[in-house]
Design a protein around this motif. Sequence first.
Motif, mmCIF file in Angstrom:
data_model
loop_
_atom_site.group_PDB
_atom_site.id
_atom_site.type_symbol
_atom_site.label_atom_id
_atom_site.label_comp_id
_atom_site.label_asym_id
_atom_site.label_seq_id
_atom_site.Cartn_x
_atom_site.Cartn_y
_atom_site.Cartn_z
ATOM 1 N N ARG A 7 59.843 -2.549 72.498
ATOM 2 C CA ARG A 7 61.115 -3.210 72.213
ATOM 3 C C ARG A 7 61.429 -3.113 70.721
ATOM 4 O O ARG A 7 60.525 -3.110 69.874
ATOM 5 N N PRO A 8 62.715 -3.049 70.375
ATOM 6 C CA PRO A 8 63.098 -2.994 68.960
ATOM 7 C C PRO A 8 62.536 -4.166 68.171
ATOM 8 O O PRO A 8 62.201 -4.027 66.995
ATOM 9 N N VAL A 15 57.717 -3.246 61.045
ATOM 10 C CA VAL A 15 58.311 -2.949 59.743
ATOM 11 C C VAL A 15 58.044 -4.101 58.779
ATOM 12 O O VAL A 15 57.639 -3.901 57.629
ATOM 13 N N ALA A 16 58.265 -5.321 59.264
ATOM 14 C CA ALA A 16 58.048 -6.490 58.417
ATOM 15 C C ALA A 16 56.596 -6.589 57.979
ATOM 16 O O ALA A 16 56.297 -6.861 56.814
ATOM 17 N N ARG A 17 55.657 -6.357 58.911
ATOM 18 C CA ARG A 17 54.233 -6.447 58.571
ATOM 19 C C ARG A 17 53.850 -5.390 57.544
ATOM 20 O O ARG A 17 53.045 -5.638 56.647
ATOM 21 N N ASP A 39 67.701 5.278 52.844
ATOM 22 C CA ASP A 39 66.433 5.885 52.428
ATOM 23 C C ASP A 39 65.244 5.125 53.004
ATOM 24 O O ASP A 39 64.235 5.723 53.400
ATOM 25 N N LEU A 40 65.358 3.814 53.063
ATOM 26 C CA LEU A 40 64.263 2.993 53.580
ATOM 27 C C LEU A 40 64.039 3.270 55.068
ATOM 28 O O LEU A 40 62.898 3.399 55.521
ATOM 29 N N ALA A 41 65.121 3.392 55.814
ATOM 30 C CA ALA A 41 65.006 3.678 57.248
ATOM 31 C C ALA A 41 64.351 5.041 57.477
ATOM 32 O O ALA A 41 63.493 5.199 58.360
ATOM 33 N N SER A 47 65.287 3.117 63.070
ATOM 34 C CA SER A 47 66.747 3.074 63.018
ATOM 35 C C SER A 47 67.193 2.012 62.010
ATOM 36 O O SER A 47 66.436 1.079 61.690
ATOM 37 N N ARG A 48 68.411 2.137 61.552
ATOM 38 C CA ARG A 48 68.897 1.168 60.572
ATOM 39 C C ARG A 48 69.052 -0.230 61.182
ATOM 40 O O ARG A 48 68.719 -1.221 60.515
#
Length: 258
Positions: A7-8, A15-17, A39-41, A47-48
Amino acid sequence: MSDTPIRPERTAEAVARHIETLILEGSLAPAEGLLPERDLAQRLNVSRPTLRHGLKLLQDRGLLVGEKGRGLRVAPLGQTAIADPLLALLSDHPEIEDDYFDFRDVVESHAAALAADRATGLDRDAIRAAMDRIEDAHAEARPKAEAEADAALHQVIYEASHNLVLLQIMRALSGTLRSNVAANRSRMFALPQMRERLRDQHRAIAAAILDGEADRARDAAHAHLCYVRKAARDLAEAEAHAETARRRQSGGGLGQRR
């Protein structure tokens, strides 16, 4: 293997971790700006929308802050969370400085020993680069630059210790007490004979770490902090005596001197 799709929300949490880990280990410093969203994505291969979800989680946790038109940056961690009124009180009382050096002696001597045992090739390169800055500033007789290079060397030693608690606490403390520490360094590096001693002590610490000799690194760091502590005490005493002498000359600004 489960056929259940990821799941997203799970990806956003991953990403947060990942960003949390970079903050914790010091790869992302307090107040450092993040790359633009596109750039971060790409860098994280998400995905953004998923990226935005992950970044929102970090904002909700107080790890990221955003300002309109400036994007997201790491929150000034430690400077507010650790720097409660007690540390503000310490910062406002220079007489506490001796206790601060006592604390630094214990922590930095251990950090130097850990760095000797744990430093990676990249850590050793950073220590060499910090020493090059010290040597260049010393050769060019630039006390302010030499004081800044001194601070940078201590920072890379914290990082090379690979003790994340030590790194974050010392980073927070140096931020909270920065004005006192910077003033102290500036006074010391303004004196040529002190500059020579400090440069030699930094060489000894760096060499021991680069040689991987933990006991030697601990002893070199201890000798350095003992010297700095005594020098700070002597400078403060000399300044107090000079101020007393000035008051006597002027009657404390209240008397009539003929």
